[in-house]
Motif scaffolding. Structure first.
Motif, mmCIF file in Angstrom:
data_model
loop_
_atom_site.group_PDB
_atom_site.id
_atom_site.type_symbol
_atom_site.label_atom_id
_atom_site.label_comp_id
_atom_site.label_asym_id
_atom_site.label_seq_id
_atom_site.Cartn_x
_atom_site.Cartn_y
_atom_site.Cartn_z
ATOM 1 N N TYR A 129 0.864 -1.177 0.000
ATOM 2 C CA TYR A 129 0.000 0.000 0.000
ATOM 3 C C TYR A 129 0.905 1.233 0.000
ATOM 4 O O TYR A 129 2.074 1.157 0.365
ATOM 5 N N VAL A 131 1.645 5.507 0.741
ATOM 6 C CA VAL A 131 1.382 6.666 1.585
ATOM 7 C C VAL A 131 1.987 7.902 0.917
ATOM 8 O O VAL A 131 3.177 7.916 0.600
ATOM 9 N N LEU A 148 -6.009 13.596 -1.460
ATOM 10 C CA LEU A 148 -6.902 12.634 -0.809
ATOM 11 C C LEU A 148 -7.780 11.903 -1.816
ATOM 12 O O LEU A 148 -8.200 10.761 -1.584
ATOM 13 N N LYS A 151 -6.650 7.578 -5.812
ATOM 14 C CA LYS A 151 -6.926 6.205 -5.384
ATOM 15 C C LYS A 151 -5.655 5.410 -5.105
ATOM 16 O O LYS A 151 -5.713 4.358 -4.450
ATOM 17 N N ARG A 154 -3.378 4.995 0.200
ATOM 18 C CA ARG A 154 -4.216 4.609 1.327
ATOM 19 C C ARG A 154 -4.208 5.696 2.392
ATOM 20 O O ARG A 154 -5.203 5.909 3.087
ATOM 21 N N TYR A 155 -3.060 6.391 2.520
ATOM 22 C CA TYR A 155 -2.929 7.478 3.497
ATOM 23 C C TYR A 155 -2.239 8.673 2.843
ATOM 24 O O TYR A 155 -1.446 8.516 1.910
ATOM 25 N N ASN A 175 -14.500 8.812 4.306
ATOM 26 C CA ASN A 175 -13.435 8.062 3.627
ATOM 27 C C ASN A 175 -12.148 8.876 3.512
ATOM 28 O O ASN A 175 -11.044 8.317 3.539
ATOM 29 N N GLU A 176 -12.253 10.202 3.424
ATOM 30 C CA GLU A 176 -11.056 11.039 3.367
ATOM 31 C C GLU A 176 -10.463 11.255 4.760
ATOM 32 O O GLU A 176 -9.247 11.351 4.913
ATOM 33 N N ASP A 178 -10.410 8.970 6.957
ATOM 34 C CA ASP A 178 -9.681 7.724 7.201
ATOM 35 C C ASP A 178 -8.302 7.726 6.541
ATOM 36 O O ASP A 178 -7.410 6.992 6.980
ATOM 37 N N LYS A 179 -8.129 8.530 5.480
ATOM 38 C CA LYS A 179 -6.855 8.586 4.776
ATOM 39 C C LYS A 179 -5.889 9.601 5.379
ATOM 40 O O LYS A 179 -4.693 9.573 5.081
ATOM 41 N N GLU A 181 -3.325 11.378 7.755
ATOM 42 C CA GLU A 181 -2.337 10.974 8.758
ATOM 43 C C GLU A 181 -1.562 12.222 9.184
ATOM 44 O O GLU A 181 -0.785 12.773 8.416
#
Length: 296
Positions: A129, A131, A148, A151, A154-155, A175-176, A178-179, A181
């Protein structure tokens, strides 16, 4: 529903010995640590990694041993391959490709800046994945929104100066959120305009390229990293901020800076962000304190 904070810790290779001693303690004495947080990943890159960026990490640990430790404790290993100046000719680097082959696993991630490298890795090592690195210095909220929406990631780690943009952050869809960090403990001057140039200097160094030496002009640059100064930074995210603001707002991922620092300071970050105050002495005693220790 109560949310969990996932911390992304520094020094995957550099602080191997610290984590080799800390992780058994973390697993065996979970009562020492806040029950609302977990280790989301440990990130870093070997010192000779051409594709690395962001900070110079002095990690010499055997990558196979590092990977084995992360697998033993079920922790995601993130390779920090955030060099922003890569060219096509750099993609064939043998050591970097061997590192990716070794670590490729759906549980593991890559922190990345270069779209050239991203396309290469997605084709050849699709199990990772990805970042989006804070080295992109996303200080404009619309730029962050576009990132964000990608696709591939993931972060996404925005610039720390967007940490307190609550009027915009709270409006993000779930959903954004959650991405997102957040970089919690950045010590860089909040008004710095040379942050991208600083990261590019590290990228040049890793590639062995000539270029101007970056000179930090921040007011407290000569003092180096000081956690006490980071705590006064307008972008600083405290434990209380995480508990009372970010988690209730729907955010769960928090990155701790620390590559290129000392393991003692990284331990202080772990004590502050993860350890219940009444058990901090227990963690210190387990890791390094004894009754014959002299500091000076």
């Amino acid at each position: 529903m109560r949310r969990t904070a996932f911390y992304h810790l520094p020094g995957l290779f550099e602080f191997y010995e610290l984590y080799r001693r800390f992780l058994p303690l973390y697993r065996g004495h979970r009562e020492y640590f806040y029950d609302w947080c977990e280790i989301g990943s440990i990130y870093g890159a070997p010192s000779d990694c051409l594709w690395a960026g962001g900070r110079v990490e002095m990690g010499e640990q055997d990558p196979a041993e590092v990977l084995a430790l992360m697998r033993e404790y079920g922790i995601s290993a993130r390779l920090t391959l955030s060099n922003s100046l890569l060219e096509e000719r750099h993609l064939s680097d043998r050591k970097c490709n061997e590192l990716c082959r070794l670590f490729e696993d759906p549980a593991n991630g890559i922190i990345i800046t270069s779209d050239l490298l991203l396309a290469y890795l997605m084709e050849r090592y699709p199990s990772f994945y990805f970042v989006s690195s804070t080295t992109k210095v996303l200080t404009d909220f619309e730029d962050l929104k576009r990132e964000l929406g990608r696709k591939e990631f993931r972060y996404v780690v925005p610039d720390f100066r967007l940490n307190k943009a609550f009027d915009r952050l709270r409006m993000l869809p779930e959903n954004e959120k959650d991405k997102m960090e957040f970089l919690c403990n950045e010590c860089c001057w909040f008004g710095c305009r040379d942050r991208k140039a600083c990261y590019e200097a590290v990228s040049r160094k890793n590639l062995g390229l000539d270029g101007p030496e970056h000179i930090c002009r921040a007011p407290h640059a000569r003092e180096g990293y000081r956690f006490s100064l980071a705590m006064k930074n307008p972008g600083f995210i405290s434990v209380r901020d995480i508990m009372d603001t970010y988690l209730p707002m729907g955010f769960s991922n928090f990155k701790i800076e620390g590559r290129g620092l000392g393991s003692a300071l990284v331990l202080e970050f772990i004590l502050y962000y993860m350890t219940r105050p009444e058990y901090q002495i227990n963690v210190r005693e387990a890791l390094y304190l004894d009754n014959m220790l002299d500091l000076f």
